[in-house]
Design a protein around this motif. Structure first.
Motif, PDB file in Angstrom:
ATOM      1  N   ILE A   1      28.675   0.026  81.595  1.00 31.75           N
ATOM      2  CA  ILE A   1      27.330  -0.202  82.102  1.00 31.75           C
ATOM      3  C   ILE A   1      27.096   0.770  83.248  1.00 31.75           C
ATOM      4  O   ILE A   1      27.801   0.711  84.270  1.00 31.75           O
ATOM      5  CB  ILE A   1      27.131  -1.652  82.589  1.00 31.75           C
ATOM      6  N   GLY A   2      26.159   1.693  83.066  1.00 36.21           N
ATOM      7  CA  GLY A   2      25.896   2.691  84.089  1.00 36.21           C
ATOM      8  C   GLY A   2      24.425   2.755  84.433  1.00 36.21           C
ATOM      9  O   GLY A   2      23.562   2.596  83.568  1.00 36.21           O
ATOM     10  N   LYS A   3      24.124   3.000  85.715  1.00 34.16           N
ATOM     11  CA  LYS A   3      22.745   3.063  86.179  1.00 34.16           C
ATOM     12  C   LYS A   3      22.487   4.391  86.878  1.00 34.16           C
ATOM     13  O   LYS A   3      23.270   4.820  87.741  1.00 34.16           O
ATOM     14  CB  LYS A   3      22.441   1.904  87.132  1.00 34.16           C
ATOM     15  N   LYS A   4      21.372   5.035  86.493  1.00 33.98           N
ATOM     16  CA  LYS A   4      20.982   6.299  87.122  1.00 33.98           C
ATOM     17  C   LYS A   4      19.465   6.450  87.039  1.00 33.98           C
ATOM     18  O   LYS A   4      18.878   6.277  85.977  1.00 33.98           O
ATOM     19  CB  LYS A   4      21.670   7.482  86.441  1.00 33.98           C
ATOM     20  N   ASN A   5      18.851   6.763  88.171  1.00 34.25           N
ATOM     21  CA  ASN A   5      17.399   6.975  88.240  1.00 34.25           C
ATOM     22  C   ASN A   5      16.617   5.796  87.653  1.00 34.25           C
ATOM     23  O   ASN A   5      15.616   5.984  86.951  1.00 34.25           O
ATOM     24  CB  ASN A   5      17.013   8.264  87.523  1.00 34.25           C
ATOM     25  N   GLY A   6      17.092   4.580  87.918  1.00 35.07           N
ATOM     26  CA  GLY A   6      16.382   3.395  87.459  1.00 35.07           C
ATOM     27  C   GLY A   6      16.574   3.057  85.994  1.00 35.07           C
ATOM     28  O   GLY A   6      15.917   2.148  85.479  1.00 35.07           O
TER      29      GLY A   6
ATOM     30  N   ARG B   1      28.816  10.323  85.681  1.00 36.22           N
ATOM     31  CA  ARG B   1      27.497  10.564  85.100  1.00 36.22           C
ATOM     32  C   ARG B   1      26.440   9.624  85.670  1.00 36.22           C
ATOM     33  O   ARG B   1      25.251   9.811  85.418  1.00 36.22           O
ATOM     34  CB  ARG B   1      27.555  10.390  83.582  1.00 36.22           C
ATOM     35  N   TYR B   2      26.865   8.611  86.412  1.00 30.82           N
ATOM     36  CA  TYR B   2      25.935   7.581  86.873  1.00 30.82           C
ATOM     37  C   TYR B   2      26.000   7.435  88.390  1.00 30.82           C
ATOM     38  O   TYR B   2      26.980   7.817  89.036  1.00 30.82           O
ATOM     39  CB  TYR B   2      26.274   6.240  86.231  1.00 30.82           C
ATOM     40  N   GLU B   3      24.958   6.841  88.932  1.00 30.90           N
ATOM     41  CA  GLU B   3      24.942   6.484  90.352  1.00 30.90           C
ATOM     42  C   GLU B   3      25.754   5.216  90.597  1.00 30.90           C
ATOM     43  O   GLU B   3      26.384   5.051  91.642  1.00 30.90           O
ATOM     44  CB  GLU B   3      23.500   6.289  90.816  1.00 30.90           C
ATOM     45  N   GLN B   4      25.698   4.300  89.634  1.00 32.48           N
ATOM     46  CA  GLN B   4      26.455   3.045  89.703  1.00 32.48           C
ATOM     47  C   GLN B   4      27.072   2.783  88.343  1.00 32.48           C
ATOM     48  O   GLN B   4      26.467   3.084  87.303  1.00 32.48           O
ATOM     49  CB  GLN B   4      25.539   1.888  90.117  1.00 32.48           C
TER      50      GLN B   4
END
Length: 294
Positions: free
Chosen positions: A206-211, A188-191
């Protein structure tokens, strides 16, 4: 792992060795090798004494924790044992290898990460499935000690071998749950990263997506519960930040991903894996010059 846990590992490793009929010198050499080998990779902390470039974050748990240095550290303790106590042998060397390898490998499971493959790779390998201070490991080792002492076991080394088996099972169980979470939610996340809680089976995702960074409490058997959502200012001027604060550049390289801050007062970044009570203790920034409108 923390220094106390590594010390306990060394003591438990020494206790798991059968020492019947050994001389005092032999016991001393094996004790120093087990405990010293369990601590020696953290000798890199002295690099903070001369760090003027803000690189300590990369040096700590870096080259000294490399798996390629394991035989060298073990050879060092073999040399010390021969020099001071005239004790040598492959069993002693093997204990040194095992002690250092346990230190380096156990550190992989923390969110802090380790330069396990340096100098051939600068990547910080981190699984995030075991907390840096794991009270479960302490309880297992203390339980083994109390059982061996109170029951007056004639061959206590067998008890401590069982202790190591139980600790290995704990690492496997935690990592299996962490892997399940990764498989279920990382897409679900980019990172994506994990940080283990103090209670076994409890994790932070901890997930990061679109800032946007989401921090959620999670287990392998329940749906994640969102705790906080953080907006990363991806347009922040990192060149200006890195030029004024070298530690910020080091943190950027060291962390799997960061949250960027750019507001009226400061430009900065922090590692969201260590975000607690509205802030992360791994945070580097510079103040803006408001008078000049910078």
């Amino acid at each position: 792992m923390d220094t106390v846990t590594h010390t306990f590992f060394g003591l438990t490793l020494y206790a798991a060795v059968k020492k019947e009929g050994w001389s005092r010198k032999e016991k001393t050499a094996f004790f120093v090798t087990a405990v010293g080998g369990s601590q020696i990779p953290d000798i890199d902390v002295i690099s903070s004494w001369w760090d003027t470039a803000g690189r300590y974050q990369m040096w700590h748990r870096g080259l000294t924790h490399s798996v390629f240095l394991v035989p060298i550290w073990a050879a060092l303790f073999s040399a010390i044992s021969w020099l001071f106590w005239k004790v040598k042998g492959w069993k002693l060397y093997g204990l040194g290898v095992l002690a250092v390898l346990i230190h380096d490998t156990s550190d992989l499971f923390n969110a802090w990460g380790t330069g396990y493959l340096e100098p051939f790779s600068t990547q910080r390998i981190t699984f995030g499935t075991i907390p840096i201070v794991d009270l479960t490991l302490w309880a297992i080792m203390l339980g083994g000690l109390l059982y061996a002492k109170l029951r007056k076991i004639s061959r206590p080394h067998r008890v401590y071998k069982l202790v190591w088996l139980l600790m290995a099972c704990h690492f496997i169980a935690q990592s299996a749950q962490g892997y399940a979470l990764y498989e279920q939610h990382a897409g679900r996340y980019e990172q994506f990263a994990l940080s283990a809680g103090f209670v076994p089976g409890q994790f932070q995702m901890i997930g990061k997506k679109n800032g946007v960074v989401e921090i959620s409490n999670a287990t392998a058997f329940t749906e994640p519960k969102l705790q906080v959502e953080l907006k990363s200012q991806e347009s922040a001027d990192l060149d200006k930040l890195f030029a004024a604060n070298p530690k910020a550049k080091t943190l950027y390289e060291w962390s799997p991903f960061v949250v960027l801050v750019d507001n009226e007062k400061q430009i900065g970044l922090y590692d969201p894996r260590f975000y607690r009570n509205g802030q992360s203790f791994l945070f580097e920034a510079i103040e803006k010059d408001l008078k000049q409108g910078k």
